[in-house]
Each structure stands twice: as structure tokens, then as C-alpha cells.
Design an enzyme around this catalytic site. Structure first.
Site, PDB file in Angstrom:
ATOM      1  N   LYS A  79     -13.695  -4.406   5.041  1.00 36.37           N
ATOM      2  CA  LYS A  79     -14.693  -4.207   6.100  1.00 36.37           C
ATOM      3  C   LYS A  79     -15.935  -5.045   5.893  1.00 36.37           C
ATOM      4  CE  LYS A  79     -13.417   0.537   6.699  1.00 36.37           C
ATOM      5  NZ  LYS A  79     -13.653   1.792   6.059  1.00 36.37           N
ATOM      6  N   ASP A 142       1.755  -8.714   2.855  1.00 40.57           N
ATOM      7  CA  ASP A 142       2.324  -9.311   4.075  1.00 40.57           C
ATOM      8  C   ASP A 142       2.985 -10.677   3.819  1.00 40.57           C
ATOM      9  OD1 ASP A 142       1.022  -7.124   5.162  1.00 40.57           O
ATOM     10  OD2 ASP A 142      -0.681  -8.284   5.899  1.00 40.57           O
ATOM     11  N   GLU A 238       5.756  -3.288  11.758  1.00 41.67           N
ATOM     12  CA  GLU A 238       4.721  -2.542  12.479  1.00 41.67           C
ATOM     13  C   GLU A 238       4.165  -3.302  13.685  1.00 41.67           C
ATOM     14  OE1 GLU A 238       1.436  -1.945   9.779  1.00 41.67           O
ATOM     15  OE2 GLU A 238       1.147  -4.088   9.438  1.00 41.67           O
ATOM     16  N   ARG A 279      16.103   9.499  13.539  1.00 41.48           N
ATOM     17  CA  ARG A 279      14.903   9.916  12.818  1.00 41.48           C
ATOM     18  C   ARG A 279      14.103   8.678  12.419  1.00 41.48           C
ATOM     19  NH1 ARG A 279      16.573  13.896  14.630  1.00 41.48           N
ATOM     20  NH2 ARG A 279      16.783  15.974  13.717  1.00 41.48           N
ATOM     21  N   HIS A 285       1.128   3.181   3.637  1.00 45.25           N
ATOM     22  CA  HIS A 285       0.433   2.652   2.468  1.00 45.25           C
ATOM     23  C   HIS A 285       1.167   2.835   1.152  1.00 45.25           C
ATOM     24  CE1 HIS A 285      -2.721   2.501   5.479  1.00 45.25           C
ATOM     25  NE2 HIS A 285      -3.291   1.603   4.713  1.00 45.25           N
TER      26      HIS A 285
HETATM   27  O1  F6P Z   1      -2.657  -6.667   5.177  1.00 47.81           O
HETATM   28  C1  F6P Z   1      -2.108  -5.638   4.419  1.00 47.81           C
HETATM   29  C2  F6P Z   1      -1.874  -4.418   5.251  1.00 47.81           C
HETATM   30  O2  F6P Z   1      -1.289  -3.429   4.426  1.00 47.81           O
HETATM   31  C3  F6P Z   1      -1.033  -4.642   6.502  1.00 47.81           C
HETATM   32  O3  F6P Z   1       0.339  -4.752   6.217  1.00 47.81           O
HETATM   33  C4  F6P Z   1      -1.432  -3.447   7.318  1.00 47.81           C
HETATM   34  O4  F6P Z   1      -1.272  -3.687   8.707  1.00 47.81           O
HETATM   35  C5  F6P Z   1      -2.888  -3.265   6.981  1.00 47.81           C
HETATM   36  O5  F6P Z   1      -3.089  -3.899   5.754  1.00 47.81           O
HETATM   37  C6  F6P Z   1      -3.356  -1.845   6.891  1.00 47.81           C
HETATM   38  O6  F6P Z   1      -4.733  -1.864   6.741  1.00 47.81           O
HETATM   39  P1  F6P Z   1      -5.587  -0.597   6.284  1.00 47.81           P
HETATM   40  O7  F6P Z   1      -5.380  -0.444   4.808  1.00 47.81           O
HETATM   41  O8  F6P Z   1      -6.957  -0.974   6.651  1.00 47.81           O
HETATM   42  O9  F6P Z   1      -5.045   0.581   7.037  1.00 47.81           O
END
Ligand code: F6P
Length: 361
Positions: A79, A142, A238, A279, A285
């Protein structure tokens, strides 16, 4: 004569292997060159906070656990862009000169930043502003940083996703279900493609290839009719767009959009098109944590050592990268203008198609 001092920080989302990279930088700089290494806390925030949040690193305090630990003991943030810093009152302030002043106040002669593509852009701009000699080390689950075959954290994240598929397959088979696994990866499908191949997925949906649900349903019918199999595994990234071209995102606490949840839409569509009991698991995370995989530890160590060697040679404003089994260094200005998503004609795609995996098209 005063020892040379360099700073190190981790920036952006964490991943497994960051501690191994910090350890390697500190070992090479302290033991190899007799420099001092200052660990800057919480990414760029450490230099713009008052008082400055940083500590001199001592390799004697590294008791061997760092290689094995996920996360980053320096802390990180995604951030804290000092050029557009979100203030408490909702306004945005340019605090970039505070970063430069913070750097100077620590008497640092160079900075090593461990980050993804977004962080590389910000750090490059900050270092240009302050004329700060900089070396970047690429990390992100990523794997979307240009010019490097691997970023720190990618392999561990893929292992987590493969492990999830290994766990989903027996329950899918027992209940005759379709299991959808949504993985992270932002706008690049590397995690989905690698995990899907390694984990025996029947369908892999990635952002680089728009999917057609009719094709996915055809694949599932083929599994039922020709293979006489009553379950299937689907991996989706995603950041795939839904059939009507929408990205599934929601604002997080500071208003930035985050992916997550498209797997549920894919699951519903599959259920509607095939009538299958479906499902959905959104992995989230968990892909960022855990014990770093061997390759993440190895490339983190190699990157850390080379980053310090480059700094010693005065070869700065570079990023270390992994290419053809070697660590190389590339110009940062080239890295920040490119994005590494999936080559849809490349080896991994050919492998997936050769295995009969449906890519949604
Ligand atoms: O860039 C790494 C990542 O884990 C992405 O795969 C995912 O979209 C994003 O960060 C999630 O971000 P945050 O931890 O801010 O939710």
C-alpha cells in the site's frame, strides 16, 4: 574509514523465500565485503515513517531458521507507494522526497529491493529521484516479472496448489464430483497452468485464454462417456473473465481492487451446463505462506549473492534474473516496461494441450 552501508527492503505481497534472499544479501555483504546492512522495515514505509524504522542486520543473529521460514522478517506492504501515499483523511500525498531523505539520513550508499513488477516500478522511480544506486531482486508467487524464468515464491505457491489438487482428487472421486480450484496469480496464469499440469487437472482456465463454457462442458461429458470417469478437476486463475467479460474483484480496505471468487461462478456454470455435483475451493493466501520450496531457497540465495556482487562492482539500476540455469542481470528500465504472462504457444501450453487438458477454448 567508515564501512560501506547498504539498505535492504522487501516490498509488495509476501511469499516464501524472502527471508532466504535477505539472509543471502546480508551474508554476502557482511561476510564477503565487510559492509554494514540496514534492514528497512515494512517496505518503503520504513523510510517515510518517523522515526525511521530500520535496523542494522547481524548475520550472527541468523540462526539458520531464516531459510526455512515463509514471510519476511522485515515486514512488507503493498500500500505504501510514496508517490501516491494514502493519507488517513482519504487524500493522497506525494511523499517520495521523504523516502529519499530517509535513505540519506541512514548514510546508505545503495539499496537492494526485493519486489514484484509493481514494486520494481516504484523503487526504480524513487531511486532515480534520489540518485540511489539500486539492485532489484524479483519475487512474487505470480511469476509475472519480465526477463526472469522464475521469481522467488512461485514454486512454493505452485506446490501448495498441487497439494490442494492431490487432496481434492480423492474426495472428488469418492463423491463423483467436479472440483473447481481457484488459484491466485493476478493477470498471469502461471500458477494455474503449472499446478494444473502437475496436479492432473482436466480443465485449466487462465486469463490469457477467454473460456467458452460449452467447451468445458464438452470436456466433462467426454470424461463421463469415453473415460467412464465420474469426477474431474478444474483449475481456474483468479483473473479469468466470466463469459460476459467481467473480472471478479472487490475493493479492499484502501479501495484497491483485489481478485477472488470467480471460481464460484465457474462452479455454478459447470453445474448448470452438466448437472454435475460441483464444489469450489478458493485457495487464497495459503499460497503465499509455508516452508519455502527448494527452488525458492536456491534462487533466493543466488539472487542475494549476485545482487551484492553487482553493487560491489558499481553495476546498479539492474535486476537479477534467472535465465537458462544461471543468474544474470538485466536493465531495470527494460523490466518495468514488460509483463511476463503465459506464452500461449510455448512449451507449457503445448504440454497441457498434448495431455488433452481443456484450456477453455
Ligand atoms: O501478487 C501476489 C498476490 O498474491 C496475487 O496473486 C493476488 O491477486 C494478490 O497478491 C492478493 O493481494 P492481497 O494480499 O493484497 O490480498
Amino acid at each position: 574509514m567508515a564501512k560501506k552501508r547498504i539498505g535492504i527492503l522487501t516490498s509488495g505481497g509476501d511469499c516464501a523465500g524472502l527471508n532466504a534472499a535477505i539472509r543471502a544479501v546480508a551474508r554476502r555483504a557482511i561476510d564477503g565485503y565487510d559492509w554494514e546492512v540496514v534492514g528497512i522495515k515494512n517496505g518503503t514505509l520504513g523510510l517515510i515513517s518517523s522515526p525511521i524504522d530500520a535496523e542494522v542486520l547481524d548475520t550472527r543473529a541468523f540462526d539458520g531458521t531464516l531459510l526455512r521460514q515463509g514471510g519476511t522478517f522485515l515486514g512488507t506492504t503493498n500500500k505504501g507507494d510514496p508517490f501516491a501515499y494514502p493519507m488517513k483523511d482519504g487524500s493522497v500525498k506525494d511523499r517520495s522526497m521523504e523516502f529519499v531523505e530517509g535513505f540519506r539520513s541512514l548514510n546508505l550508499e545503495g539499496l537492494i529491493g526485493i519486489g514484484g513488477d509493481g514494486s520494481m516500478k516504484i523503487l526504480n522511480k524513487l531511486c532515480e529521484l534520489g540518485d540511489i544506486p539500486f539492485i532489484g531482486i524479483p519475487k512474487t508467487i505470480d511469476n509475472d516479472v519480465a526477463f526472469t524464468e522464475f521469481t522467488i515464491g512461485f514454486t512454493t505457491a505452485v506446490n501448495v496448489a498441487v497439494d490442494a489438487l492431490d487432496r481434492l482428487q480423492p474426495t472428488a472421486a469418492s463423491h463423483h464430483r467436479i472440483m473447481v480450484l481457484e488459484v491466485m496469480g493476478r493477470d498471469a496464469g502461471h500458477i494455474a497452468l503449472h499446478a494444473g499440469i502437475a496436479g492432473g487437472a482436466d480443465v485449466i482456465l487462465i486469463p490469457e485464454i477467454p473460456y467458452d463454457m460449452e467447451k468445458v462442458a464438452e470436456k466433462i461429458h467426454q470424461i463421463y462417456q469415453e473415460e467412464k470417469r465420474t469426477h474431474a478437476l478444474i483449475v481456474c486463475s483468479e483473473a479469468i473473465k466470466t463469459s460476459d467479460g467481467q473480472l471478479v474483484m472487490r475493493p479492499n480496505e484502501d479501495g484497491k481492487m483485489t481478485y477472488g471468487g470467480v471460481g464460484h461462478i465457474v462452479g455454478e456454470q459447470i453445474s448448470q451446463h452438466t448437472g454435475a455435483d460441483t464444489r469450489v475451493t478458493v485457495l487464497g493466501h495459503v499460497q503465499r505462506g509455508g516452508t519455502p520450496a527448494m527452488r525458492d531457497r536456491v534462487i533466493a540465495s543466488a539472487f542475494g549473492v549476485r545482487a551484492v556482487d553487482l553493487m560491489a562492482q558499481g553495476k546498479t539500476n539492474r535486476m537479477v534474473a534467472w535465465q537458462h540455469r544461471e543468474v544474470v542481470d538485466v536493465a531495470l528500465e527494460d523490466v518495468i516496461t514488460r509483463y511476463n504472462n503465459i506464452d500461449v504457444t510455448g512449451t507449457m501450453m503445448q504440454t497441457a494441450r498434448g495431455l488433452g487438458i481443456c484450456m477453455g477454448d
